[in-house]
Enzyme design. Structure first.
Site, mmCIF file in Angstrom:
data_model
loop_
_atom_site.group_PDB
_atom_site.id
_atom_site.type_symbol
_atom_site.label_atom_id
_atom_site.label_comp_id
_atom_site.label_asym_id
_atom_site.label_seq_id
_atom_site.Cartn_x
_atom_site.Cartn_y
_atom_site.Cartn_z
ATOM 1 N N ARG A 141 0.818 -1.214 0.000
ATOM 2 C CA ARG A 141 0.000 0.000 0.000
ATOM 3 C C ARG A 141 0.853 1.265 0.000
ATOM 4 N NH1 ARG A 141 -1.944 -0.421 4.905
ATOM 5 N NH2 ARG A 141 -3.038 1.557 4.822
ATOM 6 N N LYS A 142 2.138 1.139 -0.268
ATOM 7 C CA LYS A 142 3.013 2.311 -0.351
ATOM 8 C C LYS A 142 2.877 2.915 -1.750
ATOM 9 C CE LYS A 142 6.264 0.600 3.108
ATOM 10 N NZ LYS A 142 7.639 0.131 3.400
ATOM 11 N N THR A 143 1.740 3.581 -1.946
ATOM 12 C CA THR A 143 1.400 4.161 -3.238
ATOM 13 C C THR A 143 1.231 5.667 -3.107
ATOM 14 O OG1 THR A 143 -0.933 3.698 -2.770
ATOM 15 C CG2 THR A 143 0.268 2.050 -4.054
#
Length: 289
Positions: A141-143
């Site tokens: 989820r490191k977006t």
């Protein structure tokens, strides 16, 4: 015969593409643009060029932006294609001159960013397969805020697993901060119901991996020993390695008892590919090189 690749474009809801394109255009062009007035609405044609080597991704998002400004895109290179170094014509765009240029930056940003993520994902999957490991390479989820759907889509184009689309999507994940906050495993099982899997952060294995990256002890051995112990006790449990995994270190995380490796660097560390739009002369021909 190998099965054809899935049509990932069809996974994207058209109304969501339109909504995203409008929000990005609102951000980039919220007021009247004098340069658009100068160009006018006469029909024009342009070539979309890629000047970098990598994997093409982001076509649905770029096309949605141009469609919003009254343009039509004809793709010359299929989504997911490997682009060579140098200038490659990937599409032609036709429409009112002002519309071509109004959506230009939004479309190029989408293509550059998505193609960079897809390229990073493809490299990681290649490393995993060349190591003889058949598990899952995934993102995290490191977006980029506001761009998650596009980056998750790009991971899939590059051959990686997108992982969770949101905090509560698909499973209940309890990480170290959740576990420190309270005794929550039982409560999480009840809250998740029967439709969500439960994932719990294995602090010992994670810590071992961190030691290894910093040269402090036999961390990778500890990681794989922990994975083997988990599988021996619970064969159906999925073991996922995660946390600061770089492409250079990836082979050391791959083992017979590790089912998946998730890598935040596939999104937050990806380098954008270089795209450009070249409006053709009004007569329709190309300028001399």
């Amino acid at each position: 015969m190998a099965a054809p690749p899935p049509d990932l474009w069809s996974l994207l809801p058209p109304h969501t593409l339109r909504s995203l394109a409008r929000s990005w255009l609102d951000e980039d062009a919220p007021w009247p643009d004098p340069s658009s007035w100068a160009v006018g609405r006469a029909p024009r044609r342009a070539e979309l060029l890629c000047k970098s080597e990598g994997v093409l991704a982001g076509a649905p998002f770029a096309e949605a932006a141009w469609v919003e400004t009254g343009c039509r895109v004809t793709w010359k290179t299929p989504e997911g294609s490997r682009l060579p170094a140098g200038r490659t014509v990937v599409a032609e765009v036709e429409g009112p001159g002002a519309g071509l240029l109004l959506a230009e930056r939004v479309a190029l940003n989408c293509l550059g960013r998505c193609s960079g993520v897809a390229t990073a994902a493809a490299r990681a999957v290649t490393v995993a397969r060349e190591s003889g490991w058949a598990g899952t390479v995934a993102g995290t989820r490191k977006t980029t805020p506001g761009f998650r759907l596009a980056e998750k889509y790009a991971l899939a184009v590059g051959g990686a697993e997108p992982h969770r689309y949101g905090l509560g999507a698909g499973l209940v994940m309890l990480k170290d901060n959740h576990l420190l906050a309270a005794r929550v495993v039982g409560a999480a099982r009840r809250a998740g119901g029967f439709t969500r899997r439960l994932a719990v952060d294995g602090a010992g294995a994670r810590g071992g991996a961190k030691w290894a990256r910093h040269g402090r002890g036999p961390s990778f051995q500890a990681l794989h020993a922990a994975a083997a112990a988990v599988k021996a006790a619970r064969p159906r449990v999925t073991v996922e390695a995660s946390g600061g995994i770089a492409l250079a270190d990836l082979p050391r995380f791959l083992g017979p008892h590790v089912d998946a490796v998730s890598m935040g660097c596939l999104t937050h560390g990806a380098h954008a590919l270089d795209f450009a739009l070249r409006v053709l002369p009004a007569g329709g021909g190309r300028d001399a090189p």
